[in-house]
Design a protein around this motif. Structure first.
Motif, PDB file in Angstrom:
ATOM      1  N   GLU A 175      11.190   1.722  -4.118  1.00 27.24           N
ATOM      2  CA  GLU A 175      10.212   1.574  -3.038  1.00 27.24           C
ATOM      3  C   GLU A 175       8.809   2.006  -3.487  1.00 27.24           C
ATOM      4  O   GLU A 175       7.817   1.395  -3.118  1.00 27.24           O
ATOM      5  CB  GLU A 175      10.659   2.391  -1.826  1.00 27.24           C
ATOM      6  N   ILE A 176       8.742   3.053  -4.302  1.00 28.36           N
ATOM      7  CA  ILE A 176       7.437   3.510  -4.805  1.00 28.36           C
ATOM      8  C   ILE A 176       6.846   2.465  -5.743  1.00 28.36           C
ATOM      9  O   ILE A 176       5.654   2.168  -5.688  1.00 28.36           O
ATOM     10  CB  ILE A 176       7.562   4.873  -5.512  1.00 28.36           C
ATOM     11  N   GLY A 177       7.694   1.880  -6.595  1.00 26.21           N
ATOM     12  CA  GLY A 177       7.223   0.825  -7.488  1.00 26.21           C
ATOM     13  C   GLY A 177       6.683  -0.359  -6.719  1.00 26.21           C
ATOM     14  O   GLY A 177       5.661  -0.953  -7.089  1.00 26.21           O
ATOM     15  N   ARG A 191       2.867  -1.781  -6.897  1.00 24.67           N
ATOM     16  CA  ARG A 191       2.568  -3.187  -7.201  1.00 24.67           C
ATOM     17  C   ARG A 191       1.762  -3.830  -6.087  1.00 24.67           C
ATOM     18  O   ARG A 191       0.814  -4.575  -6.335  1.00 24.67           O
ATOM     19  CB  ARG A 191       3.874  -3.968  -7.423  1.00 24.67           C
ATOM     20  N   ARG A 192       2.141  -3.529  -4.857  1.00 19.60           N
ATOM     21  CA  ARG A 192       1.435  -4.115  -3.708  1.00 19.60           C
ATOM     22  C   ARG A 192      -0.027  -3.677  -3.682  1.00 19.60           C
ATOM     23  O   ARG A 192      -0.928  -4.464  -3.388  1.00 19.60           O
ATOM     24  CB  ARG A 192       2.140  -3.708  -2.410  1.00 19.60           C
ATOM     25  N   LEU A 213      -5.286   9.678  -0.163  1.00 18.81           N
ATOM     26  CA  LEU A 213      -4.366  10.431   0.693  1.00 18.81           C
ATOM     27  C   LEU A 213      -3.365   9.507   1.365  1.00 18.81           C
ATOM     28  O   LEU A 213      -2.186   9.833   1.487  1.00 18.81           O
ATOM     29  CB  LEU A 213      -5.144  11.213   1.751  1.00 18.81           C
ATOM     30  N   SER A 214      -3.834   8.349   1.799  1.00 22.36           N
ATOM     31  CA  SER A 214      -2.952   7.379   2.446  1.00 22.36           C
ATOM     32  C   SER A 214      -1.856   6.925   1.500  1.00 22.36           C
ATOM     33  O   SER A 214      -0.681   6.856   1.880  1.00 22.36           O
ATOM     34  CB  SER A 214      -3.783   6.185   2.928  1.00 22.36           C
ATOM     35  N   VAL A 215      -2.214   6.608   0.263  1.00 21.50           N
ATOM     36  CA  VAL A 215      -1.221   6.155  -0.713  1.00 21.50           C
ATOM     37  C   VAL A 215      -0.239   7.273  -1.035  1.00 21.50           C
ATOM     38  O   VAL A 215       0.980   7.030  -1.128  1.00 21.50           O
ATOM     39  CB  VAL A 215      -1.914   5.628  -1.990  1.00 21.50           C
TER      40      VAL A 215
END
Length: 120
Positions: free
Chosen positions: A54-56, A60-61, A40-42
């Motif tokens: 930004e989503i990519g 990756r992070r 849910l957080s992601v």
């Protein structure tokens, strides 16, 4: 062969640089498991992304694939992520089952006390 002006013997090479790390790979890969709260957080973080890329960067992070995000978004829309937050396993007892067993046991005792063939 020379590396940085130092001659290497026949057994040395690129592997000698990584001599401190263990190159062994485990026999069986361990599947990652993500909690419902993390999912849910992601999904919420991804929904808050505004600029392109930004989503990519988020994926990756976090070390995730886009398929994770798409399936988690689908689950969030269906409401199944909220249900996963509950702990799995047997339901906690509410006492009704035990009360039913005690009542049945009492009835069996009465039946034995009166005996077969005896009239109460």
């Amino acid at each position: 062969m020379k590396v940085n002006g130092t001659p290497l013997s026949s057994g040395e090479g690129k592997r000698s640089a990584a001599a401190g790390s263990d190159p062994e790979v485990s026999a069986k890969a361990k599947r990652r498991r993500f909690t419902a709260a993390y999912k849910l957080s992601v999904v919420e973080q991804a929904d808050a992304c505004q600029t392109p890329g930004e989503i990519g960067e988020l994926l990756r992070r976090e070390g995730l694939y886009s398929s994770h995000l798409s399936s988690w978004r689908k689950a969030a829309r269906e409401g199944s992520l909220r249900g996963l937050a509950k702990k799995r396993g047997p339901r906690p007892s509410d006492g009704k089952r035990e009360a039913r067993k005690v009542r049945k046991l009492g009835e069996l005792r009465q039946g034995l006390a009166s005996g077969p063939g005896m009239d109460p």
